[in-house]
Design an enzyme around this catalytic site. Sequence first.
Site, mmCIF file in Angstrom:
data_model
loop_
_atom_site.group_PDB
_atom_site.id
_atom_site.type_symbol
_atom_site.label_atom_id
_atom_site.label_comp_id
_atom_site.label_asym_id
_atom_site.label_seq_id
_atom_site.Cartn_x
_atom_site.Cartn_y
_atom_site.Cartn_z
ATOM 1 N N ASP A 364 0.800 -1.067 0.209
ATOM 2 C CA ASP A 364 0.053 -0.010 0.075
ATOM 3 C C ASP A 364 0.935 1.376 0.097
ATOM 4 O O ASP A 364 0.405 2.411 -0.438
ATOM 5 C CB ASP A 364 -0.949 -0.256 1.191
ATOM 6 C CG ASP A 364 -2.060 -1.036 0.818
ATOM 7 O OD1 ASP A 364 -2.438 -1.374 -0.018
ATOM 8 O OD2 ASP A 364 -2.749 -1.520 2.051
ATOM 9 N N TYR A 452 -10.006 -0.500 0.910
ATOM 10 C CA TYR A 452 -9.813 -0.548 2.280
ATOM 11 C C TYR A 452 -9.572 0.741 2.967
ATOM 12 O O TYR A 452 -8.965 1.682 2.455
ATOM 13 C CB TYR A 452 -8.715 -1.565 2.461
ATOM 14 C CG TYR A 452 -9.199 -2.985 2.693
ATOM 15 C CD1 TYR A 452 -9.901 -3.133 4.089
ATOM 16 C CD2 TYR A 452 -8.994 -3.938 1.938
ATOM 17 C CE1 TYR A 452 -10.018 -4.448 4.318
ATOM 18 C CE2 TYR A 452 -9.329 -5.311 2.360
ATOM 19 C CZ TYR A 452 -10.080 -5.277 3.525
ATOM 20 O OH TYR A 452 -10.695 -6.751 4.109
ATOM 21 N N HIS A 501 -7.389 -13.417 1.746
ATOM 22 C CA HIS A 501 -6.098 -12.505 1.852
ATOM 23 C C HIS A 501 -5.708 -12.542 3.144
ATOM 24 O O HIS A 501 -6.216 -12.772 4.294
ATOM 25 C CB HIS A 501 -6.303 -11.321 1.211
ATOM 26 C CG HIS A 501 -7.541 -10.476 1.959
ATOM 27 N ND1 HIS A 501 -8.823 -10.601 1.714
ATOM 28 C CD2 HIS A 501 -7.393 -9.493 2.961
ATOM 29 C CE1 HIS A 501 -9.497 -9.724 2.474
ATOM 30 N NE2 HIS A 501 -8.686 -9.063 3.158
ATOM 31 N N ASP A 510 12.242 2.469 17.003
ATOM 32 C CA ASP A 510 13.401 3.018 17.354
ATOM 33 C C ASP A 510 13.588 3.353 18.561
ATOM 34 O O ASP A 510 13.366 4.449 19.199
ATOM 35 C CB ASP A 510 13.987 4.303 16.612
ATOM 36 C CG ASP A 510 15.557 4.417 16.858
ATOM 37 O OD1 ASP A 510 16.038 4.076 17.645
ATOM 38 O OD2 ASP A 510 16.017 5.394 15.992
ATOM 39 N N GLU A 553 22.325 -9.382 14.832
ATOM 40 C CA GLU A 553 20.836 -9.101 13.869
ATOM 41 C C GLU A 553 20.481 -10.420 13.529
ATOM 42 O O GLU A 553 19.022 -10.555 13.617
ATOM 43 C CB GLU A 553 21.300 -8.341 13.085
ATOM 44 C CG GLU A 553 21.872 -6.815 13.523
ATOM 45 C CD GLU A 553 22.050 -5.701 12.427
ATOM 46 O OE1 GLU A 553 21.755 -4.643 12.492
ATOM 47 O OE2 GLU A 553 22.561 -6.505 11.562
ATOM 48 N N PHE A 645 19.098 -5.358 5.615
ATOM 49 C CA PHE A 645 19.502 -4.805 7.100
ATOM 50 C C PHE A 645 20.011 -5.717 7.928
ATOM 51 O O PHE A 645 20.673 -5.075 8.777
ATOM 52 C CB PHE A 645 18.126 -4.146 7.518
ATOM 53 C CG PHE A 645 17.476 -3.093 6.879
ATOM 54 C CD1 PHE A 645 17.775 -2.544 5.585
ATOM 55 C CD2 PHE A 645 16.468 -2.369 7.441
ATOM 56 C CE1 PHE A 645 17.107 -1.533 4.950
ATOM 57 C CE2 PHE A 645 15.932 -1.473 6.958
ATOM 58 C CZ PHE A 645 16.224 -0.890 5.371
ATOM 59 N N ASN A 648 24.254 -8.254 7.131
ATOM 60 C CA ASN A 648 25.525 -8.081 7.436
ATOM 61 C C ASN A 648 25.814 -8.601 9.293
ATOM 62 O O ASN A 648 27.130 -8.615 9.613
ATOM 63 C CB ASN A 648 26.121 -6.602 7.574
ATOM 64 C CG ASN A 648 25.174 -5.709 8.264
ATOM 65 O OD1 ASN A 648 24.248 -6.080 8.868
ATOM 66 N ND2 ASN A 648 25.553 -4.494 8.086
ATOM 67 N N ASP A 656 22.526 1.258 19.798
ATOM 68 C CA ASP A 656 21.156 1.901 19.623
ATOM 69 C C ASP A 656 20.204 1.125 18.612
ATOM 70 O O ASP A 656 20.728 0.823 17.368
ATOM 71 C CB ASP A 656 21.759 3.324 18.684
ATOM 72 C CG ASP A 656 20.244 4.281 18.377
ATOM 73 O OD1 ASP A 656 19.179 3.857 19.048
ATOM 74 O OD2 ASP A 656 20.526 5.298 17.907
ATOM 75 N N HIS A 667 -7.795 -12.981 6.486
ATOM 76 C CA HIS A 667 -9.148 -12.681 6.388
ATOM 77 C C HIS A 667 -9.790 -13.358 5.236
ATOM 78 O O HIS A 667 -9.356 -13.382 4.297
ATOM 79 C CB HIS A 667 -9.209 -11.141 5.974
ATOM 80 C CG HIS A 667 -10.597 -10.597 5.947
ATOM 81 N ND1 HIS A 667 -10.767 -9.227 5.424
ATOM 82 C CD2 HIS A 667 -11.863 -11.186 6.379
ATOM 83 C CE1 HIS A 667 -12.162 -9.095 5.522
ATOM 84 N NE2 HIS A 667 -12.698 -10.028 6.088
#
Length: 746
Positions: A364, A452, A501, A510, A553, A645, A648, A656, A667
């Site tokens: 969207d 929607y 769907h 953050d 990560e 993201f 690595n 941080d 649905h």
Amino acid sequence: MMHSLRASCAVAALFLAVLTHGGPTATPSDHASIFADLTAAELRAVRDFLRGRPELGLTERSGDTLEHNTLFLVELLPPNKRAALRHLDGGGPAPQRRARAVVFFGAQAEPNVTEFSVGPLPRPRSYRPLRFQGGRAVPFSARPVTQREYELLHRALAAATEPLYPLLRDTTGFWFHNCTRRCLTFSDIAPRGLQPGERRTWFVLQRFVEGHYLHPVGMELLLDHRDLDPRRWAVRSVWYNGRYFSGPQELAALYERGAVAVARLPDLADPLFSSYVPRGPTPAGSDAHGAKVCEPRGRRYRLHGNRLQYGGWSVAFRLRSSAGLQLFDVRFGGERVAYELSVQDAIAFYGGDTPAAMQTKYVDAGWGMGSVTFELAPGIDCPATAAFVDVHHMYDSAGPRRFPRALCVFELPTAVPLRRHFDSDFRGGFHFYAGLEGTALVLRTTSTVYNYDYIWDVLLYPNGVLEAKVHATGFIHATFHTARGRRYGSRVHSHVLGNVHTHLVHYKVDLDVAGTANSFETMDVSFENISNPWSPGARVVQPRLRRERIRTERRAALPMGAALPRYLLFSNTRRRNRWGHARSYRIQHQSHAGSVLPRGWKEEKGVSWSRYHLAVTRHRDSEACSSSIYNQNDPWEPAVNFESFIRNNESIEDQDLVAWVTVGFLHVPHSEDVPNTATPGNSVGFFLRPFNFFDEDPSVSLRSAVIVRPRGPSPAQPEVQRWTPDPPGPCAAPPPFSYNGTNWAV
């Protein structure tokens, strides 16, 4: 001439253009204003400055071609976090206000999309191109569809379906060309093709009445509109009533010979089944207004520009045109809990028996999800007591457009106490009763992305809890019912299938929990079987906390489909509360999300964030957004690939950190989704909850508590302690507070 750019949000590097002229930068008077959306004057200043650069060659949208250089989007380009924190916490200068401008260069030998940073505001004097994720170009075919392109598409469909006039007239009573009251319209599907560079769109033809999304006529057309000259657009395929045809001419010829199985639609009844007009028996009491929100002593929150304060909370907010609601500098009790909390994207991936249904994978943000924030209705969308905020968007328009009452703020009685206890004496009386009323402040906006409607809420509770929530409503995306339709949903009307769907929504959180040096830990319970210390030879089975410190990560990317640890904690291990615990905040999912595609499937790459319930990364200004306005029309080689993201695999200990949260639901439409999907049961989100962040519940400072104690042996006159007066006036008209607390036999 210009370099195409890779994504829509995160700035990786800036290359200064040698274009300058004088003009001072305004100094914001409030810290929150560094995050405020651009004013109408600022939007016009950016537009006029860029139009004044002859090397850009910007023109108005006009004519029967898309071979123009046009300014598509202008919005705030937020400052980088380090500069913002120097201003917010260190007393440093306010970062310069800059704009993000998206230009479609269609008048070049190799058309491209280029994004610019423009500033400083309010009088810009330079621009510089933005580069993202390695600098790979955004293909021109990946750009969002503009209003001008839609006008040309409508014209192309009218011309293409002219040979089908007899078929459409006879079977539906509606048509495209030369129509007045009985016109057809369409819903278009994305992605627009099967591989990079394509711009082939399936169009679902519908009768143009109220709620036209529920009125497919059984015909879908595949139109190739990649060329910038609409004269070279062509219909490549037609689907009608379960059968494919090479084009409108073939279908028209076969219909004339009586060689096509037709689907004759019934005449439309009044009122339409797709309308909001009341029908059926009237339930008792429904002809009167229901309960209302009131503020007996006025508003208890403060709204100054884009700064909102309530019950210990302070947040800065904006409503960006590209993706919607975004909060900054979220504080409770003067301490920052999160630097940013924002909506990143919302997707709905479908299944079906028609070509359009099986191709529908809506992303969207690619439809201007943040720019369709239409007016909120007092008393329905928000309580009549709410404060309303206007916003300005410059998205696919020649200049700024004001959207009145696009956001609202109101205090909401939750109708459940924040906490309470009845302390029984188990002899028919009590030692005390204590309770605290439940309230929350709500910041709300909506996005109406064609059929929607998403209702976006952020709720601030007075005990340091924040809730982010989205409600789904509006019309279902429906296709023509076929014999095999029940494999893909429910038949909801005579010729209408509600297609299965999955909705997923992605948020960025953050977190700055007691500072920016945070670590991530999961916690759950396992059972231990131990010897009973007070009964030799016996065993005890009991729960025991199982903690895991997540250090990288990749390990912190918790996959969709796997069990999610029930406590997801973000802590500052160097800052502790009075009892020795690391000060922490918890993310708590309120969701039943599932995967939308198998991992690695072609289009899945464009929504790789959907692979994870939660992913945790180190903050980087170059990873500001998990999605892009370009991912919808090129999911195969997406402008922003979230998977990069975490590729690595950086350390996330004492760093941080950013939490990327996915929520959603499956649905399966049903007949009760007609005329509209209702909000109850169709809401998902998450909580941010303090976990050993405070020494005790911070809501003990609230003065709305009530304590009742018996006074002597008689229950008739208990002692009532209150720190706020009874609410006055006819707003709620409650009787004076009273409480007895006894349960004597009668």
